[in-house]
Each structure stands twice: as C-alpha cells, then as structure tokens.
Write an enzyme that holds these catalytic residues in place. Sequence first.
Site, PDB file in Angstrom:
ATOM      1  N   ASP A 179       2.322  -7.195  -0.159  1.00 62.32           N
ATOM      2  CA  ASP A 179       1.340  -8.136  -0.719  1.00 62.32           C
ATOM      3  C   ASP A 179       1.922  -8.852  -1.918  1.00 62.32           C
ATOM      4  OD1 ASP A 179      -0.320  -5.866   0.693  1.00 62.32           O
ATOM      5  OD2 ASP A 179      -1.533  -7.685   0.657  1.00 62.32           O
TER       6      ASP A 179
ATOM      7  N   CYS B  57      -0.062   0.388   7.696  1.00 62.52           N
ATOM      8  CA  CYS B  57      -0.970  -0.763   7.642  1.00 62.52           C
ATOM      9  C   CYS B  57      -0.660  -1.752   8.765  1.00 62.52           C
ATOM     10  CB  CYS B  57      -0.966  -1.448   6.284  1.00 62.52           C
ATOM     11  SG  CYS B  57      -2.478  -2.450   6.060  1.00 62.52           S
TER      12      CYS B  57
END
Length: 319
Positions: A194, A125
């Site tokens: 996250d 990512c």
Amino acid sequence: MIVPETAEKIKSMEIRGAGRIARAVAVALRDHARSLQVQTPDAFRQEMEHAAKLLLATRPTAVSLPNAVHMVMAGLNHAKTTDEAKSGVIRRADEFITSSQHAVEQIAQFGASHIRDGDTILTHCNSEVALGCIIEAHRQGKKIEVFATEVRPRNQGLITIRTLNDAGIKTNFIVDSAVRTFINDVDLVIVGADAVTVNGAVVNKIGTAQVAHSAREARVNLMVAAETYKFAPRTILGEFIRIEERAGNEVLADDIARALPYVTVRNPAFDVTPSEYIDLIVTEKGAIPPQMAYVIIRDYLGWGIDEFHLAFGPGLNGE
Ligand code: RI2
C-alpha cells in the site's frame, strides 16, 4: 455524482487494493472534470480541489491515492482557460490510468522471472500485482503451487483463491495463523504494497510483518510487487504513513461486543515490514533492493522533489 459515489465505495472497500483505488480516483476526477459546467478557470480549479479532498479523505494509508490525485491535478498547472484546465485534467487522468495498467503488466513480467519452475509461493491478502507475477509464471509453463492466507477480518484471501483457481493454479488456503506451520514448504513469499517508504519499509495488509518474520526465520525470500506510484515521497521529509484503523465490528459483531464492556476491539488494517525483511521490490522500472527506494522516489515521483526544494533548497537530490 461519480466523485461521492467513488469515495463511498473506497471507504466501504467495495473498491479496494491500492492500484485499483488509484485508478478509480483518476476515473472519478476525469469524469468530474468532463461534467463540470463552470465559466472560469478559478471556479474549475475550486470544484476540482473539492472533489480531490473528498477522495483523499476516504482511506489514509495507500499512498497510491494521493499520488494519483496529485498526478491528475497537475493537469491544472499552467491552464489559462477553463477548456485548457479541463483537457489538462482529462489528459493526465487518462495517462495515469494507461500507465498504471501498463505497470501492472510490466511487473508481472519482471516478477515472474524471479519465480522458478517448481516453486511454492506464499501470498498474503489480495494484490493484483503480486498475483500478476504468479499467474504470469504459471502462464510461462512453470509448475508452481501457492499458499494463500485467509486475511482476517475482511477475507481478501477469498478473492485471491478464486483468481488462482480460475487460472488453474494449485492453491492451498490457510488461516493467517498457519503461516509459521507451512513456511518451511515455501520457496518464495510475494506480497503487494500500500506504501513504500524512503527507507524501503513496506506498508501492507495487517499480518504482512508476521509473514515476513516467519519467512526470515525460515530463510525464505520475500519479494514485494509495487508500482512506483506506491512509493511515498513525503517520507523523505520524515512524514510517517498513517495506518488506518477500521471499525471494530469488522472483527467482532456489535451484539457480542456490547456484552463485553471491558473488551476493546483493535482493528488496524495495515502494518509495517522493515526493509531488512525484504529481499526485492519489483516495480515497473525494474527490481530493486528495498534500500534503493529513495532512487525511485527521486527519479519517478518528481513532485516530492519539488517540495524538497521548497523545504531545503536545491541540491538534496544530487543536482
Ligand atoms: P494491489 C490492499 O489493501 C492489500 O494490502 C494489498 O496488498 C494492497 O492493497 C495492494 O494491492 P486493501 O485495499 O494494488 O485490501 O497490489 O486494504 O492490488
């Protein structure tokens, strides 16, 4: 109108990445506070709470978002006048933005010290803090090479390879499913987060858990780069992190999907990597083993602790 606009951009992922989302939210709340023309502190609070709710409803997983909202809204506490409430919010927002930027820089320094000269690193990512560590190691003159995944369906890997290319770092771009093939060429995996739960599990972009599995099988260390405001206080109370599931047309075009009535597209945006697969979490306060996540929550996200006092009475945090 900055609040609805920011909310829309976070939803559509024009603003994305857990840290950037948190800073964008702080900016939106600050500018909203500045623009409000209300007479009473109560009216000010109501307007601010409405704005906070709108921002909180955008994406459910990155805990940096509610943490940032909470830190900024704490500026309202003890305010007796509208002016005090306004300046409290503005001050808290500015403090959050500055400390977030500082945290990113600090993590780059700490993280880079875990990267050795000659290392090959795999990242998944697009994490500004994970990339910060890699770029800092390169800046220090360490000879490194990177494998970066594509990151279906939103292709955040493209942002990653552009950033690495701009920094002059030798990079291999691979499809997500090629991680197992190349993991034996890799010395260290670095990803962002996250959310980090109290038991040290890391919620990150879908596919991170598979990457971690491959790394564990190949005896490759996995390091997570995460600011303290990505730790989730409410997980201490047993709350789960909600995993966002996004629209199916991010994966399969609507016209194709329409022709396949028996097919349902599932598109979770994140997955959970258990602490056993994580060697180190690098925060701006230092590097910790994932099992120490509780300490970060206790020491740096005090607001969660206040809520324990309400729920369980004092004493739970060792006082
Ligand atoms: P930084 C991103 O989520 C990725 O999962 C990334 O690893 C994480 O946020 C942390 O990003 P998304 O917004 O804060 O792309 O480290 O869904 O930049």
